[in-house]
Enzyme design. Structure first.
Site, PDB file in Angstrom:
ATOM      1  N   GLU A  56      19.810  -0.008   3.338  1.00 41.47           N
ATOM      2  CA  GLU A  56      19.270   0.473   4.606  1.00 41.47           C
ATOM      3  C   GLU A  56      18.641   1.863   4.532  1.00 41.47           C
ATOM      4  O   GLU A  56      17.653   2.126   5.217  1.00 41.47           O
ATOM      5  CB  GLU A  56      20.357   0.432   5.680  1.00 41.47           C
ATOM      6  CG  GLU A  56      20.819  -0.970   6.018  1.00 41.47           C
ATOM      7  CD  GLU A  56      19.720  -1.854   6.598  1.00 41.47           C
ATOM      8  OE1 GLU A  56      18.617  -1.357   6.904  1.00 41.47           O
ATOM      9  OE2 GLU A  56      19.974  -3.062   6.741  1.00 41.47           O
ATOM     10  N   TYR A  75      21.828   4.038   7.338  1.00 42.81           N
ATOM     11  CA  TYR A  75      20.405   4.006   7.687  1.00 42.81           C
ATOM     12  C   TYR A  75      19.778   5.399   7.638  1.00 42.81           C
ATOM     13  O   TYR A  75      18.834   5.641   6.879  1.00 42.81           O
ATOM     14  CB  TYR A  75      20.234   3.426   9.093  1.00 42.81           C
ATOM     15  CG  TYR A  75      20.532   1.960   9.239  1.00 42.81           C
ATOM     16  CD1 TYR A  75      19.507   1.028   9.384  1.00 42.81           C
ATOM     17  CD2 TYR A  75      21.836   1.489   9.259  1.00 42.81           C
ATOM     18  CE1 TYR A  75      19.772  -0.326   9.544  1.00 42.81           C
ATOM     19  CE2 TYR A  75      22.117   0.138   9.419  1.00 42.81           C
ATOM     20  CZ  TYR A  75      21.082  -0.761   9.557  1.00 42.81           C
ATOM     21  OH  TYR A  75      21.351  -2.105   9.710  1.00 42.81           O
ATOM     22  N   GLU A 112      16.449  -9.550   7.879  1.00 38.61           N
ATOM     23  CA  GLU A 112      15.408  -9.638   6.875  1.00 38.61           C
ATOM     24  C   GLU A 112      15.490 -10.870   5.987  1.00 38.61           C
ATOM     25  O   GLU A 112      15.272 -10.811   4.772  1.00 38.61           O
ATOM     26  CB  GLU A 112      15.451  -8.377   6.001  1.00 38.61           C
ATOM     27  CG  GLU A 112      16.737  -8.183   5.194  1.00 38.61           C
ATOM     28  CD  GLU A 112      17.849  -7.457   5.918  1.00 38.61           C
ATOM     29  OE1 GLU A 112      18.789  -7.011   5.237  1.00 38.61           O
ATOM     30  OE2 GLU A 112      17.785  -7.333   7.150  1.00 38.61           O
ATOM     31  N   HIS A 167      12.410  -4.365   3.886  1.00 37.00           N
ATOM     32  CA  HIS A 167      13.555  -4.995   3.225  1.00 37.00           C
ATOM     33  C   HIS A 167      13.119  -5.980   2.136  1.00 37.00           C
ATOM     34  O   HIS A 167      13.932  -6.336   1.275  1.00 37.00           O
ATOM     35  CB  HIS A 167      14.417  -5.735   4.243  1.00 37.00           C
ATOM     36  CG  HIS A 167      15.540  -4.920   4.802  1.00 37.00           C
ATOM     37  ND1 HIS A 167      16.486  -4.308   3.997  1.00 37.00           N
ATOM     38  CD2 HIS A 167      15.884  -4.624   6.082  1.00 37.00           C
ATOM     39  CE1 HIS A 167      17.362  -3.683   4.762  1.00 37.00           C
ATOM     40  NE2 HIS A 167      17.022  -3.841   6.028  1.00 37.00           N
ATOM     41  N   HIS A 184      10.344  -2.170   9.400  1.00 39.15           N
ATOM     42  CA  HIS A 184      11.667  -2.061   8.786  1.00 39.15           C
ATOM     43  C   HIS A 184      12.046  -3.358   8.077  1.00 39.15           C
ATOM     44  O   HIS A 184      12.453  -3.341   6.900  1.00 39.15           O
ATOM     45  CB  HIS A 184      12.705  -1.723   9.855  1.00 39.15           C
ATOM     46  CG  HIS A 184      14.094  -1.539   9.324  1.00 39.15           C
ATOM     47  ND1 HIS A 184      14.577  -0.308   8.938  1.00 39.15           N
ATOM     48  CD2 HIS A 184      15.093  -2.425   9.088  1.00 39.15           C
ATOM     49  CE1 HIS A 184      15.810  -0.446   8.488  1.00 39.15           C
ATOM     50  NE2 HIS A 184      16.153  -1.731   8.577  1.00 39.15           N
ATOM     51  N   GLU A 185      11.900  -4.480   8.772  1.00 41.16           N
ATOM     52  CA  GLU A 185      12.291  -5.754   8.164  1.00 41.16           C
ATOM     53  C   GLU A 185      11.372  -6.111   7.002  1.00 41.16           C
ATOM     54  O   GLU A 185      11.817  -6.686   5.998  1.00 41.16           O
ATOM     55  CB  GLU A 185      12.294  -6.864   9.219  1.00 41.16           C
ATOM     56  CG  GLU A 185      13.166  -6.588  10.433  1.00 41.16           C
ATOM     57  CD  GLU A 185      14.596  -6.189  10.081  1.00 41.16           C
ATOM     58  OE1 GLU A 185      15.098  -6.623   9.031  1.00 41.16           O
ATOM     59  OE2 GLU A 185      15.198  -5.439  10.866  1.00 41.16           O
ATOM     60  N   ASP A 203      31.409  -5.027   8.273  1.00 40.79           N
ATOM     61  CA  ASP A 203      30.580  -4.661   9.418  1.00 40.79           C
ATOM     62  C   ASP A 203      30.847  -3.235   9.876  1.00 40.79           C
ATOM     63  O   ASP A 203      30.000  -2.614  10.519  1.00 40.79           O
ATOM     64  CB  ASP A 203      30.819  -5.620  10.586  1.00 40.79           C
ATOM     65  CG  ASP A 203      29.885  -6.817  10.546  1.00 40.79           C
ATOM     66  OD1 ASP A 203      29.024  -6.857   9.651  1.00 40.79           O
ATOM     67  OD2 ASP A 203      30.025  -7.711  11.397  1.00 40.79           O
TER      68      ASP A 203
END
Length: 632
Positions: A349, A414, A302, A330, A326-327, A406
């Protein structure tokens, strides 16, 4: 993350909270204001950054770099306007694998001393620069190395056009420090300008105000006037063209890909209108997409003004465009209001998945959004099974100290985050929840927040002391407890119920080619494939493949789900398609479960390793870091 006492007191929020120099009056709608003018809250302590923003913090970056494809190096200067809050004698930046050549103070470029601290796994090394109490400008001359995990250098054969090399960056979560010396924490926001020199036949674009056509010099300038966190720093260089979709939307892609991308994403404007209708004005001027070569490790990233997106969503039927919703979402949850540390990743998220589903419902209806919720719930169940229902990593509020952030990029943030927000909506009603979210985005615009801060805002603005509402929302059960609360609502889908009837008919002996599948979307096909039993005969697989063409599908979601079954059941007819997929697609979402399925048996693991040796040069470090450990 340390909460912000005075900021909350300014909002009338209770609690033992620490200073954040901001108030509701500072959340202006003038997006051109600087970070300082926006009065952002003081950045929190971040275990994934060496920076000490409470003492000395960057406010604006002037980047001047050259991109050298022959040497695979970015070299130049990163100059920062800084605020020396403590009037101390040092400022600290994050680096990992960078060569620091020289550091200067002030616009007059006076050399100063610097040192690199000890290397720490994942984090790199702190760059400690000697400054004066009055220092307000620092310039770092540097170059990248082969260890720059944010950068993926592609040779012409790895691109769609096969004629020119390509470069893209992926800074999330803490990889910005591998291509820019920077205070690499999501709790620190900067504005930036940039000058980028590239080969004359190529074009450069960034997460900023972008050119829409190549020039003859190969020199491009950029400006990002809205303050952003470091993980949203982005650069791409390649043979690109631009085509508009609407007045403030458009597509960048290689010439060989542009027409397919323009068709696939033709409804971007509709999504933007739907998003603004829900949660207010889009605050980033333009919303464009860059379709990258297939090695891009994520579905989308994003980056402000210019979402980077995988070509695996080019399904030729606009069936996978929820990724774009979704992006786009953001642009509010993540880019506008940002998790201050990676322990609070769900604030980015979870909100974005919730917002994405609302956009899709607005455009395509509730039945469509219900399908996405069911598929998301299935993904969440798999993640809970993999991590363990009692694992602390299944809480929304994480503790990632000493670990690569990560590891927090899972479906917990999410989907569990999304279902928590859906639970709040059910308790208080959609209209009231939308009013709350609008106020949340407005109040914290262009700032970083955290779990405690959000929950205090939730208690003040929505719960308002109502014990019954508080009990039903169940903050403790959703945010701080592993797994899912026992009384959570399981999503359902009318359209999937019809798919399940067809599946039962096939199980009962009805030939696959007689099933009623004519109007199925990719989501319905995905649901059907996910219902298939783990153990299947070659005859069953061949029948389904002949009827529905799964092995030759142009839909990456369908293909990836189908391959799990072909691997488990040694369906050799799909082997070549599987090999082609793994050597051409770098999206981690697909790679990890497929390689995991292959590695489940000794013969499969050997096969996986053979493919991986050939495919690895096409993968970004974000993917290979995971796969290296899996395949040893």
């Amino acid at each position: 993350m340390t909460p912000y006492r005075k900021f909350l007191l300014g909002l009338g929020l209770a609690g033992s909270l620490q200073l954040g120099a901001c108030s509701t009056q500072t959340t202006t709608t003038d997006e051109t204001m600087t970070a300082e003018q926006l009065g952002m809250a003081q950045a929190p302590s971040d275990v994934h950054s060496f920076a000490k923003p409470a003492e000395a913090v960057a406010r604006h970056l002037d980047l001047d770099i050259a991109v050298n494809f022959d040497q695979k190096v970015i070299a130049g200067k990163a100059s920062y306007q800084i605020e020396n809050k403590a009037k101390g004698n040092e400022i600290i930046f994050d680096t990992r694998g960078l060569e620091i050549e020289q550091v200067y103070l002030g616009k007059e470029q006076t050399p100063t001393t610097f040192k690199l601290g000890d290397e720490k796994e994942f984090l790199g090394r702190p760059l400690i620069i000697a400054i004066q109490p009055e220092t307000d400008y620092v310039t770092i001359q540097y170059r990248t190395t082969a260890n720059a995990d944010a950068l993926q250098w592609l040779n012409p054969q790895q691109t769609a056009g096969k004629k020119h090399p390509f470069l893209f960056t992926q800074s999330q979560a803490i990889l910005a420090r591998t291509w820019i010396p920077i205070q690499d924490s999501p709790g620190i926001r900067i504005t930036y300008s940039a000058k980028v020199q590239v080969p004359k036949e190529l074009m450069a674009v960034m997460s900023a105000e972008n050119p829409q056509q190549k020039n003859s010099s190969g020199s491009y300038t950029f400006e990002m006037r809205q303050a952003i966190p470091s993980y949203l720093m982005a650069l791409s260089v390649g043979d690109m063209v631009f085509k508009p979709i609407g007045q403030q939307t458009g597509i960048y892609a290689e010439p060989a890909t542009i027409d397919a991308a323009v068709y696939e994403f033709a409804e971007m404007d509709k999504m933007l209108v739907a998003a603004e209708k829900l949660y207010g004005k889009y605050r980033w001027d333009r919303y464009d997409l860059l379709v990258l070569p297939p090695s891009f490790p994520f579905g989308g990233m994003e980056n402000p003004r210019l979402t980077f997106v995988t070509p695996t969503v080019l399904a030729k039927d606009r069936s996978l465009t929820s990724l774009i919703a979704h992006e786009l979402a953001h642009s509010w949850s993540g880019n506008l209001v940002t998790n201050g540390t990676w322990d609070d990743f769900w604030l980015n998220e979870g909100f974005t998945v919730y917002f994405e589903r609302r956009i899709m419902e607005e455009i395509y209806g509730k039945d469509y959004a219900d399908m996405l919720n069911v598929l998301g719930y299935q993904d969440l169940q798999h993640t809970l099974e993999d991590l363990g229902q009692t694992s602390d990593d299944t809480r929304l509020k994480l503790d990632l100290e000493g670990r690569d952030p990560d590891e927090g990029l899972t479906d917990i943030a999410y989907e569990k985050g999304n279902f928590f927000l859906q639970n709040i909506e059910r308790v208080v009603g959609r209209e009231r929840f939308d009013q709350f979210l609008n106020k949340y985005f407005q109040t914290f615009a262009f700032q970083s927040t955290n779990t405690d801060l959000f929950l205090d805002f939730l208690r003040k603005e929505l719960i308002q002391g109502d014990e019954k509402i508080a009990e039903q929302i169940n903050i403790e059960g959703w945010v701080y407890t592993p797994g899912l609360p026992e009384d959570h609502a399981k999503p359902t889908s009318k359209r999937f119920a019809q798919v399940e009837e067809s599946f039962k008919a096939w199980q009962s002996g009805k030939p696959a080619n007689q099933l009623q599948t004519k109007d199925w979307s990719s989501h319905e096909w995905l649901h059907f494939i996910r219902m298939l039993p783990e153990q299947m005969s070659q005859q069953q697989l061949a029948e389904l493949d002949k009827a529905f063409g799964f092995t030759n599908s142009g839909n990456s979601e369908v293909l990836a789900a189908w391959f799990i079954h072909t691997i488990r059941n040694n369906y050799a007819a799909a082997d070549q398609a599987l090999d082609n997929f793994l050597t051409n697609v770098g999206r981690r979402k697909f790679l990890v479960p497929i390689y995991k399925a292959l590695a489940a048996t000794p013969a499969g693991k050997k096969k996986a390793q053979e493919i991986y040796v050939r495919a690895k040069p096409n993968y970004h470090a974000v993917s290979t870091n995971t796969l290296d450990a899996m395949l040893k």
